[in-house]
Write an enzyme that holds these catalytic residues in place. Sequence first.
Site, PDB file in Angstrom:
ATOM      1  N   ASN A   1      -2.786   3.663   9.586  1.00  0.00           N
ATOM      2  CA  ASN A   1      -2.893   3.233   8.483  1.00  0.00           C
ATOM      3  C   ASN A   1      -3.209   4.368   7.352  1.00  0.00           C
ATOM      4  O   ASN A   1      -4.327   5.126   7.414  1.00  0.00           O
ATOM      5  CB  ASN A   1      -4.331   2.280   8.471  1.00  0.00           C
ATOM      6  CG  ASN A   1      -4.612   1.716   7.191  1.00  0.00           C
ATOM      7  OD1 ASN A   1      -3.669   1.017   6.677  1.00  0.00           O
ATOM      8  ND2 ASN A   1      -5.803   1.606   6.634  1.00  0.00           N
TER       9      ASN A   1
ATOM     10  N   ARG B   1      -3.210   0.233  14.695  1.00  0.00           N
ATOM     11  CA  ARG B   1      -2.102   0.662  13.959  1.00  0.00           C
ATOM     12  C   ARG B   1      -2.367   1.869  13.332  1.00  0.00           C
ATOM     13  O   ARG B   1      -3.408   2.130  12.914  1.00  0.00           O
ATOM     14  CB  ARG B   1      -1.467  -0.553  13.198  1.00  0.00           C
ATOM     15  CG  ARG B   1      -2.378  -0.983  12.169  1.00  0.00           C
ATOM     16  CD  ARG B   1      -1.541  -2.010  11.419  1.00  0.00           C
ATOM     17  NE  ARG B   1      -2.453  -2.431  10.220  1.00  0.00           N
ATOM     18  CZ  ARG B   1      -2.527  -1.868   9.037  1.00  0.00           C
ATOM     19  NH1 ARG B   1      -2.286  -0.737   8.703  1.00  0.00           N
ATOM     20  NH2 ARG B   1      -3.513  -2.675   8.228  1.00  0.00           N
TER      21      ARG B   1
ATOM     22  N   ASP C   1     -10.999   1.586  -0.309  1.00  0.00           N
ATOM     23  CA  ASP C   1      -9.789   1.177   0.531  1.00  0.00           C
ATOM     24  C   ASP C   1      -9.091   2.734   0.085  1.00  0.00           C
ATOM     25  O   ASP C   1      -9.611   3.822   0.503  1.00  0.00           O
ATOM     26  CB  ASP C   1      -8.959   0.400   0.003  1.00  0.00           C
ATOM     27  CG  ASP C   1      -7.806  -0.167   0.962  1.00  0.00           C
ATOM     28  OD1 ASP C   1      -7.017   0.564   1.236  1.00  0.00           O
ATOM     29  OD2 ASP C   1      -7.932  -1.419   1.511  1.00  0.00           O
TER      30      ASP C   1
ATOM     31  N   GLU D   1      -9.138  -5.253  12.595  1.00  0.00           N
ATOM     32  CA  GLU D   1     -10.378  -4.953  11.576  1.00  0.00           C
ATOM     33  C   GLU D   1     -11.702  -5.266  11.871  1.00  0.00           C
ATOM     34  O   GLU D   1     -12.295  -5.910  10.980  1.00  0.00           O
ATOM     35  CB  GLU D   1      -9.942  -5.911  10.256  1.00  0.00           C
ATOM     36  CG  GLU D   1      -8.678  -5.246   9.485  1.00  0.00           C
ATOM     37  CD  GLU D   1      -8.388  -6.200   8.305  1.00  0.00           C
ATOM     38  OE1 GLU D   1      -9.192  -6.812   7.826  1.00  0.00           O
ATOM     39  OE2 GLU D   1      -7.166  -5.983   7.569  1.00  0.00           O
TER      40      GLU D   1
ATOM     41  N   ASN E   1      -9.248   5.191   6.039  1.00  0.00           N
ATOM     42  CA  ASN E   1      -8.375   5.096   4.783  1.00  0.00           C
ATOM     43  C   ASN E   1      -8.584   6.620   4.110  1.00  0.00           C
ATOM     44  O   ASN E   1      -9.059   7.399   4.699  1.00  0.00           O
ATOM     45  CB  ASN E   1      -9.003   4.053   3.615  1.00  0.00           C
ATOM     46  CG  ASN E   1      -8.061   2.805   3.821  1.00  0.00           C
ATOM     47  OD1 ASN E   1      -6.887   2.929   3.513  1.00  0.00           O
ATOM     48  ND2 ASN E   1      -8.516   1.682   4.062  1.00  0.00           N
TER      49      ASN E   1
ATOM     50  N   GLU F   1       0.851  -1.252   0.059  1.00  0.00           N
ATOM     51  CA  GLU F   1       0.092  -0.145   0.103  1.00  0.00           C
ATOM     52  C   GLU F   1       1.031   1.340   0.029  1.00  0.00           C
ATOM     53  O   GLU F   1       2.092   1.005   0.070  1.00  0.00           O
ATOM     54  CB  GLU F   1      -0.944  -0.047   1.186  1.00  0.00           C
ATOM     55  CG  GLU F   1      -2.074  -1.012   0.953  1.00  0.00           C
ATOM     56  CD  GLU F   1      -3.194  -0.580   2.073  1.00  0.00           C
ATOM     57  OE1 GLU F   1      -3.210   0.554   2.905  1.00  0.00           O
ATOM     58  OE2 GLU F   1      -4.007  -1.340   2.374  1.00  0.00           O
TER      59      GLU F   1
END
Length: 214
Positions: free
Chosen positions: A103, A101, A198, A122, A149, A18
């Site tokens: 992201n 975490r 995402d 998640e 995201n 990513e």
Amino acid sequence: MAVTEARVAARVGATLGEGPVWDAARGCLWFVDIKGKKLHRFNPATAALTSADAPGEIGWALPADNGRLLCGLQSGLHWFDPDTRAFTFWRVVEPALPGNRLNDACTDAQGRVWFGSMDNSESAATGWFYRLDAGQIDRVGPGPVSITNGPAVSPAGDRIYFTDTIGRRIWVAPLHDDGSLGGAQPYLTFTGDEGYPDGSITDAEGNVWVGFFA
């Protein structure tokens, strides 16, 4: 708007690749393998690919004007030195949420960093969006959500988009010159058969591009 055909530039074998970001000063692309705990550097002029081992799951890396990269890991914010390939811990973001975490992240034209956190399993809605400005971290935008995201800033710098992946929704908020935000409003909501939104990014024409996973 030109549309080109996608092709493989480098075969990495990432577990969860990513966060691609172009580094104009070095002429290279940085991206991460979150679960593989690696920071990758790709030079399109030479096709050279190099990697550095991160000290934990790394969600993003952004070039900074001090010559280093600011990186978001599960343990917090770290600096990465491209010359020594060493990570240096800087600060914790969520000391009370060890299961989270960091992201995904972006910068705006003023150099502010916008990033999010997420529940690493998640499932729990423990993720938040943050703004880093002149060393100060503030919680901003919608939340809590399970997986943050985006974020993505409009080319005019007057709007910012936040993605709630599990909620299948993208939010938009007015972004003021001083970095403060107006109220976030739903921008797009997706149905189950469309998958989960995402990472997102805006282009020079103001279009919002979103990657999906099923």
